[in-house]
Design a protein around this motif. Structure first.
Motif, PDB file in Angstrom:
ATOM      1  N   CYS A 147      24.987  66.445  56.908  1.00 36.78           N
ATOM      2  CA  CYS A 147      23.910  66.403  56.361  1.00 36.78           C
ATOM      3  C   CYS A 147      23.856  66.497  54.338  1.00 36.78           C
ATOM      4  CB  CYS A 147      23.358  67.651  56.534  1.00 36.78           C
ATOM      5  SG  CYS A 147      21.668  67.838  55.868  1.00 36.78           S
ATOM      6  N   ILE A 148      25.307  66.861  54.030  1.00 32.73           N
ATOM      7  CA  ILE A 148      24.755  66.986  52.818  1.00 32.73           C
ATOM      8  C   ILE A 148      25.299  65.975  51.995  1.00 32.73           C
ATOM      9  CG2 ILE A 148      24.571  69.663  53.230  1.00 32.73           C
ATOM     10  CD1 ILE A 148      27.512  69.289  52.147  1.00 32.73           C
ATOM     11  N   LYS A 149      26.093  64.926  52.364  1.00 28.80           N
ATOM     12  CA  LYS A 149      26.119  64.064  52.185  1.00 28.80           C
ATOM     13  C   LYS A 149      25.287  62.773  50.826  1.00 28.80           C
ATOM     14  CE  LYS A 149      27.527  61.128  55.878  1.00 28.80           C
ATOM     15  NZ  LYS A 149      28.940  60.480  56.686  1.00 28.80           N
ATOM     16  N   VAL A 150      23.827  62.926  51.548  1.00 26.52           N
ATOM     17  CA  VAL A 150      23.143  61.836  51.373  1.00 26.52           C
ATOM     18  C   VAL A 150      21.984  62.662  50.159  1.00 26.52           C
ATOM     19  CG1 VAL A 150      23.004  60.428  53.432  1.00 26.52           C
ATOM     20  CG2 VAL A 150      21.160  62.953  52.830  1.00 26.52           C
ATOM     21  N   ARG A 151      22.929  63.824  49.713  1.00 28.49           N
ATOM     22  CA  ARG A 151      21.791  64.291  49.113  1.00 28.49           C
ATOM     23  C   ARG A 151      21.783  63.561  47.404  1.00 28.49           C
ATOM     24  NH1 ARG A 151      26.219  66.556  47.955  1.00 28.49           N
ATOM     25  NH2 ARG A 151      26.882  67.526  46.687  1.00 28.49           N
ATOM     26  N   SER A 152      20.654  63.599  46.418  1.00 25.27           N
ATOM     27  CA  SER A 152      20.415  62.575  45.695  1.00 25.27           C
ATOM     28  C   SER A 152      21.597  63.313  45.191  1.00 25.27           C
ATOM     29  CB  SER A 152      19.160  62.702  44.637  1.00 25.27           C
ATOM     30  OG  SER A 152      19.291  61.981  43.485  1.00 25.27           O
TER      31      SER A 152
END
Length: 193
Positions: free
Chosen positions: A45-50
């Motif tokens: 989930c967190i790998k796509v944060r900007s």
């Protein structure tokens, strides 16, 4: 004096902010022991944060009682919240590696409203729905309908069976498993990267 300096050098840097949480994955004893799926989902989930500092409102993640959400503006990942003891709110990722993630609570709520109908696709006409059991067929099935950034599809893929829903030409594709949802925008210039 020398022992005091050595002790100071080994101390961890202070963590800014009021509330900090550490999410640690359960280590595997060997290659046959089970994977910590909750932690694997969280890392997914967190790998796509900007990572763009000009978009500070989406460099963190949003934790809700039932879901955890991250986005970079072109894609959004949502997981079922496996850590209900962490209070709801926005969090910045302070540190990350393959075994733990340190979260810092953000005082101001800036994360975009991800429940809008334009994100959830309520009211839009479904054009294609595809069940994919093997990740090998994932790219072929999606790319024959719409052009997408390949890296975004790679980040959305899962080893679990996936359900892919494709809407209008300028609408995102929605990829779901039992615990994960990825919403990925198509390329508008029609060139696959």
């Amino acid at each position: 004096m020398e022992n005091k300096l050595a002790k100071v050098k080994n101390e961890a840097p202070p963590i800014p902010g009021n509330l900090a949480y550490i999410i640690a994955g359960k280590p595997r004893k060997n290659k046959h022991s089970p994977v910590d799926t909750a932690f694997a989902d969280f890392l997914w989930c967190i790998k796509v944060r900007s990572k763009d500092i000009t978009h500070l409102y989406i460099t963190g993640i949003l934790i809700e009682p039932a879901k955890i959400i991250a986005t970079d503006g072109r894609r959004l990942h949502v997981i079922v919240n496996p850590y209900p003891s962490i209070p709801s709110g926005e969090y910045e990722i302070y540190g990350i590696n393959q075994s733990k993630v340190i979260l810092i609570a953000k005082p101001d709520r800036l994360f975009p409203d991800w429940n809008r109908p334009s994100v959830t696709m309520e009211g839009n006409t479904l054009e294609h729905e595809i069940a994919i059991d093997n990740p090998v067929y994932f790219y072929t099935e999606i790319l024959k309908h719409r052009p997408f950034e390949i890296k975004y599809l790679q980040d959305a893929i899962s080893d679990e069976p996936m359900n892919v829903r494709i809407y209008g030409e300028r609408q995102p594709v929605i990829i779901t498993t039992l615990t994960r949802t990825a919403i990925v925008m198509p390329l508008l210039d029609r060139k696959v990267n």
